[in-house]
Design an enzyme around this catalytic site. Structure first.
Site, PDB file in Angstrom:
ATOM      1  N   CYS A 186     -35.185 -12.226 -97.919  1.00 33.30           N
ATOM      2  CA  CYS A 186     -35.228 -13.264 -98.954  1.00 33.30           C
ATOM      3  C   CYS A 186     -36.423 -13.111 -99.889  1.00 33.30           C
ATOM      4  O   CYS A 186     -36.791 -14.067-100.582  1.00 33.30           O
ATOM      5  CB  CYS A 186     -35.217 -14.645 -98.310  1.00 33.30           C
ATOM      6  SG  CYS A 186     -33.741 -14.949 -97.319  1.00 33.30           S
ATOM      7  N   ASN A 198     -38.511  -8.588 -97.586  1.00 34.04           N
ATOM      8  CA  ASN A 198     -37.559  -8.888 -96.508  1.00 34.04           C
ATOM      9  C   ASN A 198     -36.227  -9.334 -97.079  1.00 34.04           C
ATOM     10  O   ASN A 198     -35.939  -9.131 -98.255  1.00 34.04           O
ATOM     11  CB  ASN A 198     -38.145  -9.979 -95.603  1.00 34.04           C
ATOM     12  CG  ASN A 198     -38.267 -11.303 -96.332  1.00 34.04           C
ATOM     13  OD1 ASN A 198     -38.727 -11.351 -97.472  1.00 34.04           O
ATOM     14  ND2 ASN A 198     -37.855 -12.385 -95.706  1.00 34.04           N
ATOM     15  N   GLU A 224     -39.688 -12.991 -99.697  1.00 34.50           N
ATOM     16  CA  GLU A 224     -40.967 -13.710 -99.641  1.00 34.50           C
ATOM     17  C   GLU A 224     -41.994 -13.035 -98.737  1.00 34.50           C
ATOM     18  O   GLU A 224     -43.165 -13.410 -98.754  1.00 34.50           O
ATOM     19  CB  GLU A 224     -40.753 -15.166 -99.189  1.00 34.50           C
ATOM     20  CG  GLU A 224     -40.591 -15.385 -97.702  1.00 34.50           C
ATOM     21  CD  GLU A 224     -39.185 -15.160 -97.200  1.00 34.50           C
ATOM     22  OE1 GLU A 224     -38.871 -15.589 -96.077  1.00 34.50           O
ATOM     23  OE2 GLU A 224     -38.376 -14.549 -97.938  1.00 34.50           O
TER      24      GLU A 224
END
Length: 932
Positions: free
Chosen positions: A566, A564, A568
């Site tokens: 970021c 995604n 994670e």
């Protein structure tokens, strides 16, 4: 520059008479401090770092001491003025005339100030102008009450100092709005002297917020002290809900709760737990308002979120109160979209969305449209662009050639900028591309500031989706072949050994002339370029396709095509399913003390948090049908953590130590144990998620067990600790028996904004700096490491000179000689820590996590060899993803200060490092706010 005296064993028993008549022991170290301050005042911050001055101060101190000892003895005490006279003489004899003159002026000014201080000064008459034009005398008694109430219970602050500074900024005719802000601004200038002033600033801002909210609800001016508001929160809450419903902002269902019971549970005392950055962030971006008038107070905010998550519960008042207590205690915090929208008429509560873009125009522009709709309500986006054919590929419909994926990425970039999450945050998106795509080299250049701007995406994040086969080729110094996906369609969905075998078959087909568009490069050359662009532009990030898939619990029904925004989240995507994840984070800093983890509190926190996150799925407002379908079919959640550095400080464990790695392992094991158990409990109560059968969960394969699936594909290219300490057999048995409520349970997100709200270090990050100014959408905030200040105070080292040194040395203790070595190690900043320690800790956590973690890596004095070793080390340790690479050359930033720029305080004070937070992520930003 006043020289105070304390016991100095080598100076004997000489006494010093102070101006008050008190007698204390002589201590020459105070002379050194006074001389350092004198040079600092004249020559500025450079004096602190000047080797010449650092040599001069001990020499001058010795001269002063010897001169004084000639006139003193056990029966002949010194007067403070004698000491200052000798300091002045030593400066003159040494030829430091400018410093000596400044010292003389300083003594004269303070002598006059002492005389003036003895005279009672009449308070000037100040009138306060209200919005309706009325002018009333300043209510000095209430101003004093508010300031003293704000300072109550804080041992290191002075209400008188705040009041004095506040009054200096008042003038006759000041508006009521300016008056409300004046004490806040006064207190915030003092934060660098002691972090407890951050609490004072927050409490003073609360007074402004209370007046704003109560006046809006009443339709006329209202004020309330903290004590009055604590007693009145319950009655206020009913009015708040009614007004929110009337305005069309709150879900009318909230008015059907037992508001008397709900209101009685509000804890006004929890308002005192906010620090200034956290409360100002809430004020600016989270609290409900109408035409700019906030009418939602902090505890109403937490209760509104809790009620919004409890809407479908059987005993919803009780559950709402349970959820509220968890949020208001800061033990757990939901992600930003949940905080923004829970309990409102548009409850889009999910944090992250992952999409796959198909290789045709309608799919491409449908994907871009979906980005806009998802971003509108505060979603962070990850787009898989690998299926889109590359440059030079044949287009059957027009009998032409493709311009590749880059022009469409430019459109996606501009869409993210245009749709700005309701004005609260800019839209943020990350594009992923697999390393074998023919456009990969152009993809690497997307964030460069040179070249054709039509083929650049200055606002979009980018990430490499790297298969294991590529890393093996790099390590073997072998060739690598680039393809266009329309000619090698199977590669997109193949992983592990199956990918490697089919990839080699396609290479052979290319050699036989059966594939039209391909290019062969040296794998090591491409890897070198990937790392170079990462260092120069911060993009594309390095993420690993095969660990994400081979350890995915959901590999029976699809493929993880990207992470995604970021890095994670690792969920399956397909043309008809947009993956959705619902995030929240445990505050480890609140659950760990000097004695270790509070195991009972942690277990209770995790159980409630998992229930809250699962509820998000059912009450969520879905902006596109593909997201609803995916989320309700798989029900993934992402429970993470923040405050890891705070927990280490409490345990006295340096980040760069085997003990920190072990703590990362054991703490994550405990979180994983309780999170999986909580999801199983929910499955027994509510039923398993629909796609459970065939998953790794259904086979009794937990995240710790899935390591062996990766090992089978990697062979010797995986070196990962497998140790475990808890009773996992019981969990395996229970999961197989009752199922799982959620396909995925854990993911560690950046938590930048919610960590600010809770007043702890973000996520799993090391300490950025011990003192700096943080600049974001809410303004500039002085950030001081409170744990360090407590330790320095305990050792008598927290003073103005220490503050100046911290400013000069960019918040680092390393160059400050008088700081003990143990504190330098414990409070080492991010660029002073070898990132291998961060990778080792992340690898231990990754054992227990079914998704991934946002792992920033830091490097000082970067070079190609270091970068290569760092990322290959991450791969060998089995990490799924990495996030930003931060290098000192890219993050050495402008300095500014609250002191010395306002014309009211020391104009020669050293400067504080300033860290700018852009509206979207960039390499200069230590606290990306896009995800949380």
């Amino acid at each position: 520059m006043s020289v105070q005296s304390e016991t100095r064993p080598t100076a004997g028993t000489i006494s010093v008479i102070r101006r008050t008549g008190e007698v204390s022991a002589f201590d020459s170290t105070k002379i050194s401090v006074a001389l350092s301050k004198a040079f600092l005042a004249v020559e500025g911050a450079d004096a602190t770092g000047s080797s010449r001055v650092r040599e001069l101060v001990p020499e001058l101190t010795t001269q002063v001491e010897l001169a004084l000892l000639r006139h003193a003895g056990p029966d002949r005490p010194l007067h403070i003025e004698q000491i200052q006279d000798q300091v002045e003489l030593a400066l003159m004899r040494g030829g430091h005339h400018k410093v000596a003159r400044a010292y003389v002026l300083y003594r004269e000014q303070h002598a006059l100030a002492r005389v003036e201080a003895e005279k009672p000064a009449p308070e000037p008459a100040i009138g306060v102008t209200h919005q309706d034009g009325r002018v009333e005398p300043l209510d000095t008694d209430r101003l004093a009450l508010v300031v003293r109430e704000a300072c109550a219970g804080l041992d290191a602050v002075s209400a008188d100092t705040v009041l004095t500074e506040t009054k200096r900024n008042l003038y006759d005719g000041i508006t009521a709005g300016e008056l409300a802000v004046a004490p806040v601004m006064a207190a915030r200038t003092l934060v660098e002297t002691d972090p407890q002033y951050s609490f004072v600033s927050a409490r003073l801002l609360l007074d402004k917020l209370r007046a704003e909210a109560l006046s809006f609800l009443a339709g006329e001016p209202r004020i309330a002290s903290h004590r009055q508001m604590t007693e009145g929160y319950a009655s206020y809450f009913g009015d708040f809900v009614a007004r929110g419903v009337d305005l069309g902002q709150l879900d009318p269902e909230l008015a059907k709760f037992d508001l008397e019971k709900i209101g009685a549970a509000l804890a006004g005392s929890a308002d005192l737990e906010f620090q200034f950055l956290g409360l100002q962030t809430l004020y600016d971006r989270y609290l409900l308002h109408s035409d700019g008038h906030r009418y939602e107070l902090p505890q109403a905010f937490f209760m509104r979120v809790a009620m919004g998550l409890a809407l479908r519960e059987d005993h919803r008042e009780d559950r709402a109160i349970e959820f509220y207590r968890l949020l208001s205690s800061f033990d757990f915090m939901c992600s930003t979209p949940t905080l923004f929208n829970a309990g409102t008429t548009r409850p889009q509560l999910s944090s992250c969305f992952l999409t796959t873009v198909e290789d045709d125009l309608s799919s491409i522009f449908h994907g871009i449209s979906n980005n806009a709709l998802l971003s509108k309500y505060a979603g962070g986006l990850g787009n898989d662009w690998t299926p889109v054919r590359g440059i030079g590929a044949h287009i059957r419909g027009t009998n032409g050639e493709s311009q590749g994926v880059v022009p469409f990425l430019k459109i996606a970039n501009d869409t993210a900028v245009a749709v700005n999450q309701g004005g609260k945050r800019k839209g943020a998106v990350c594009a992923y591309l697999e390393t074998w795509h023919i456009d990969i080299e152009e993809f690497l250049d997307l964030r460069k500031n040179t070249g054709d701007d039509r083929r650049r995406t200055h606002d979009m994040n980018t990430a490499n989706w790297v298969p294991d086969e590529f890393i093996r080729r790099v390590r073997a110094d072998a060739d690598w072949t680039l393809f266009t996906p329309n000619e090698v369609p199977e590669l997109h969905d193949l992983v592990g050994l199956a990918f490697a075998e089919r990839y080699r078959q396609y290479e052979a087909a290319a050699d036989r002339g059966e594939i039209r568009v391909f290019r062969r490069v040296k794998a090591k050359d491409l890897w070198r370029r990937m790392l170079t662009m990462l260092f120069e532009t911060g993009h594309p990030w390095i993420t690993f396709k095969d660990p994400c898939n081979l350890r995915s619990p959901q590999q029976h029904i699809g493929v993880v095509h990207s992470s995604n925004l970021c890095t994670e989240i690792t969920l399956n995507t397909s043309p008809d399913e947009v993956a959705v994840c619902n995030l929240g984070s445990i505050n480890l800093g609140r659950l760990v003390g000097p004695e270790g983890v509070d195991h009972e509190r942690l277990a209770r926190t995790v159980r409630t948090a998992v229930r809250m996150l699962d509820n998000v799925i059912d009450v969520n407002f879905y902006t596109i049908p593909e997201a609803r379908k995916s989320n309700q079919r798989h029900r993934p959640i992402g429970l993470g953590l923040m405050g890891f550095s705070d927990a280490l400080f409490a345990l006295r464990i340096p980040m760069s130590s085997p003990e920190a790695v072990e703590f990362a392992d054991r703490s994550m094991e405990e979180i994983s144990y309780h999170a999986i158990s909580a999801s199983a409990d929910l499955a027994q109560e509510r039923g398993s998620y629909p796609s459970y059968e065939g998953s790794l969960w259904s086979q009794g394969i937990l995240p710790i067990d899935s390591i062996e699936l990766l090992a089978a594909a990697r062979g010797d290219d995986l070196d990962l600790d497998r140790a475990q300490t808890l009773q996992w057999d019981a969990v395996r048995s229970r999961v197989r028996k009752v199922g799982m409520r959620n396909s995925n349970v854990m993911a560690i997100a950046p938590t930048a904004t919610i960590a600010n709200i809770c007043g702890v270090g973000q996520s799993i990050e090391p300490l950025y700096r011990n003192l700096y100014v943080k600049s974001n959408m809410s303004g500039d905030f002085t950030v001081v490491n409170a744990a360090l200040v407590r330790d320095l105070k305990a050792r008598g080292l927290w003073d103005e000179l220490m503050i100046s040194d911290l400013k000069y040395f960019d918040g680092s203790l390393g160059p400050i000689a008088r700081v003990p070595a143990d504190l330098k190690t414990l409070y080492a900043t991010a660029f002073e820590i070898d990132s291998r320690w961060l990778i080792e800790a992340a690898a231990r956590r990754q054992k227990w996590i079914d998704q991934a973690q946002s792992l920033n890596l830091y490097i000082a004095q970067a070079n190609g060899r270091k970068l290569d070793e760092m990322y290959q080390h991450a791969w060998i340790r089995g990490l799924k993803t990495t996030y930003y690479l931060r290098a000192t050359s890219a993050t050495h930033v402008e300095k500014s200060t609250l002191r010395g720029t306002d014309g009211k305080l020391n104009a020669v004070a050293a400067t504080v490092p300033t860290v700018q937070e852009p509206l979207a992520c960039s390499i200069e930003d230590p606290d990306c706010e896009a995800c949380q």
